[in-house]
Motif scaffolding. Structure first.
Motif, short mmCIF file in Angstrom:
data_model
loop_
_atom_site.label_atom_id
_atom_site.label_comp_id
_atom_site.label_asym_id
_atom_site.label_seq_id
_atom_site.Cartn_x
_atom_site.Cartn_y
_atom_site.Cartn_z
N MET A 167 0.82 -1.21 0.00
CA MET A 167 0.00 0.00 0.00
C MET A 167 0.86 1.27 0.00
SD MET A 167 -3.20 -0.94 0.08
CE MET A 167 -4.12 0.38 0.81
N ALA A 168 2.08 1.13 0.46
CA ALA A 168 2.99 2.27 0.52
C ALA A 168 4.42 1.74 0.37
CB ALA A 168 2.83 3.01 1.85
N GLU A 169 5.34 2.64 0.15
CA GLU A 169 6.74 2.27 -0.05
C GLU A 169 7.29 1.43 1.09
OE1 GLU A 169 10.98 4.56 0.17
OE2 GLU A 169 9.36 5.61 -0.84
N CYS A 170 6.88 1.73 2.31
CA CYS A 170 7.44 1.05 3.48
C CYS A 170 7.05 -0.43 3.57
CB CYS A 170 7.04 1.77 4.76
SG CYS A 170 5.25 1.92 4.98
N PHE A 171 6.09 -0.88 2.76
CA PHE A 171 5.70 -2.29 2.76
C PHE A 171 6.78 -3.17 2.12
CE2 PHE A 171 1.81 -0.68 4.14
CZ PHE A 171 0.92 -1.69 4.42
N ASP A 172 7.57 -2.59 1.24
CA ASP A 172 8.61 -3.33 0.53
C ASP A 172 9.97 -2.96 1.12
OD1 ASP A 172 10.18 -4.75 -1.23
OD2 ASP A 172 9.67 -3.51 -2.98
N ARG A 173 10.49 -3.84 1.94
CA ARG A 173 11.76 -3.56 2.62
C ARG A 173 12.90 -3.29 1.64
NH1 ARG A 173 11.62 -8.05 7.50
NH2 ARG A 173 9.70 -7.26 8.40
N ALA A 174 12.86 -3.91 0.48
CA ALA A 174 13.93 -3.76 -0.50
C ALA A 174 14.01 -2.34 -1.07
CB ALA A 174 13.75 -4.76 -1.62
N SER A 175 12.89 -1.65 -1.16
CA SER A 175 12.90 -0.31 -1.76
C SER A 175 12.48 0.79 -0.78
CB SER A 175 11.99 -0.28 -2.99
OG SER A 175 10.65 -0.51 -2.61
N ASP A 176 12.36 0.47 0.48
CA ASP A 176 11.92 1.45 1.48
C ASP A 176 13.03 2.45 1.79
OD1 ASP A 176 10.72 2.86 3.51
OD2 ASP A 176 10.77 1.22 4.97
N THR A 177 12.77 3.72 1.49
CA THR A 177 13.73 4.78 1.79
C THR A 177 13.13 5.82 2.74
OG1 THR A 177 13.04 6.06 -0.15
CG2 THR A 177 14.91 4.54 -0.43
N CYS A 178 11.94 5.55 3.26
CA CYS A 178 11.27 6.52 4.12
C CYS A 178 11.99 6.60 5.47
CB CYS A 178 9.81 6.11 4.34
SG CYS A 178 8.91 7.27 5.41
N PRO A 179 12.35 7.80 5.89
CA PRO A 179 13.05 7.95 7.17
C PRO A 179 12.12 7.76 8.39
CG PRO A 179 12.69 10.10 6.16
CD PRO A 179 12.23 9.07 5.18
N LEU A 180 10.81 7.69 8.17
CA LEU A 180 9.86 7.55 9.27
C LEU A 180 9.49 6.09 9.57
CD1 LEU A 180 7.42 10.42 8.24
CD2 LEU A 180 9.33 10.55 9.86
N THR A 181 9.93 5.16 8.75
CA THR A 181 9.48 3.77 8.84
C THR A 181 9.60 3.18 10.23
OG1 THR A 181 9.93 3.36 6.51
CG2 THR A 181 9.86 1.44 7.94
N SER A 182 10.71 3.42 10.91
CA SER A 182 10.94 2.78 12.21
C SER A 182 9.94 3.21 13.29
CB SER A 182 12.37 3.01 12.68
OG SER A 182 12.60 4.40 12.84
N ASN A 183 9.41 4.44 13.20
CA ASN A 183 8.49 4.94 14.22
C ASN A 183 7.08 5.21 13.71
OD1 ASN A 183 10.47 4.98 16.26
ND2 ASN A 183 11.27 6.91 15.48
N CYS A 184 6.80 4.86 12.49
CA CYS A 184 5.51 5.19 11.87
C CYS A 184 4.47 4.11 12.15
CB CYS A 184 5.70 5.38 10.37
SG CYS A 184 4.20 5.86 9.51
N LYS A 185 3.29 4.55 12.53
CA LYS A 185 2.19 3.61 12.78
C LYS A 185 1.29 3.45 11.56
CE LYS A 185 2.07 4.44 17.71
NZ LYS A 185 1.25 4.80 18.86
N LEU A 186 1.50 4.26 10.55
CA LEU A 186 0.67 4.20 9.35
C LEU A 186 0.79 2.83 8.67
CD1 LEU A 186 -1.23 5.54 7.32
CD2 LEU A 186 0.79 6.43 6.15
N LYS A 187 2.00 2.29 8.62
CA LYS A 187 2.19 0.99 7.98
C LYS A 187 1.32 -0.08 8.64
CE LYS A 187 5.64 -2.51 6.88
NZ LYS A 187 7.06 -2.86 6.87
N HIS A 188 1.25 -0.08 9.95
CA HIS A 188 0.44 -1.07 10.67
C HIS A 188 -1.05 -0.88 10.38
CE1 HIS A 188 4.02 -2.42 12.69
NE2 HIS A 188 4.27 -1.18 13.08
N THR A 189 -1.48 0.37 10.30
CA THR A 189 -2.89 0.65 10.00
C THR A 189 -3.24 0.19 8.59
OG1 THR A 189 -2.86 2.53 11.51
CG2 THR A 189 -4.62 2.48 9.87
N LEU A 190 -2.36 0.51 7.64
CA LEU A 190 -2.60 0.09 6.26
C LEU A 190 -2.55 -1.44 6.13
CD1 LEU A 190 -0.56 2.78 4.30
CD2 LEU A 190 -3.04 2.62 4.53
#
Length: 150
Positions: A88-111
């Motif tokens: 659903m977002a870039e952070c779902f794919d560990r291979a291409s995730d460049t988002c600096p918020l990934t480690s503390n973001c709750k959006l990924k879990h909600t999505l």
């Protein structure tokens, strides 16, 4: 969430075959009805055949038909088999995730929860559930292509 055209065409093909169980259907019939590429539809039908959902009959009077009863075809399983991923977002794919918020973001879990809920609803549906009602109380349904007027 947006499904790929491959999944859309797979669903359309299965629905058309289920609605026309009394005859063999050609790829051209489906392509004409939905105004979609016959070449792309051939790839869809090929994959549906490999998955055991569609049976092809060769020859002059050949065509396609469902290989299973509509009540045996689960929509959730179909969508899982035709979609390449559910990122659903870039952070779902560990291979291409460049988002600096990934480690503390709750959006990924909600999505992720939303995706699981989406698939859970589809898991409760079969192809038979998607067909128009039949019987004395139902109205006949004609499937025909819409004309575009200028």
């Amino acid at each position: 969430m947006r499904l790929t055209s491959f999944t859309d065409y797979s669903l359309r093909t299965l629905l058309y075959l289920a609605a026309n169980r009394d005859r063999l259907v050609t790829i051209q019939d489906i392509a004409d009805l939905h105004v979609i590429s016959k070449n792309h539809l051939m790839k869809v039908v090929y994959q549906l055949g490999l998955s055991g959902l569609v049976e092809t009959v060769r020859g002059r009077n050949g065509g396609l038909r469902l290989a299973k009863e509509p009540k045996e075809i689960n929509i959730g399983a179909l969508v899982r088999s035709t979609e390449t991923d559910f990122f659903m977002a870039e952070c779902f794919d560990r291979a291409s995730d460049t988002c600096p918020l990934t480690s503390n973001c709750k959006l990924k879990h909600t999505l992720n929860d939303a995706t699981r809920a989406f698939l859970a609803v589809l898991d409760q549906q079969t192809l038979e559930d998607m067909l128009p009602a039949t019987g004395p109380e139902s109205k006949p349904v004609r499937i025909m292509r819409n004309s575009v007027k200028n």
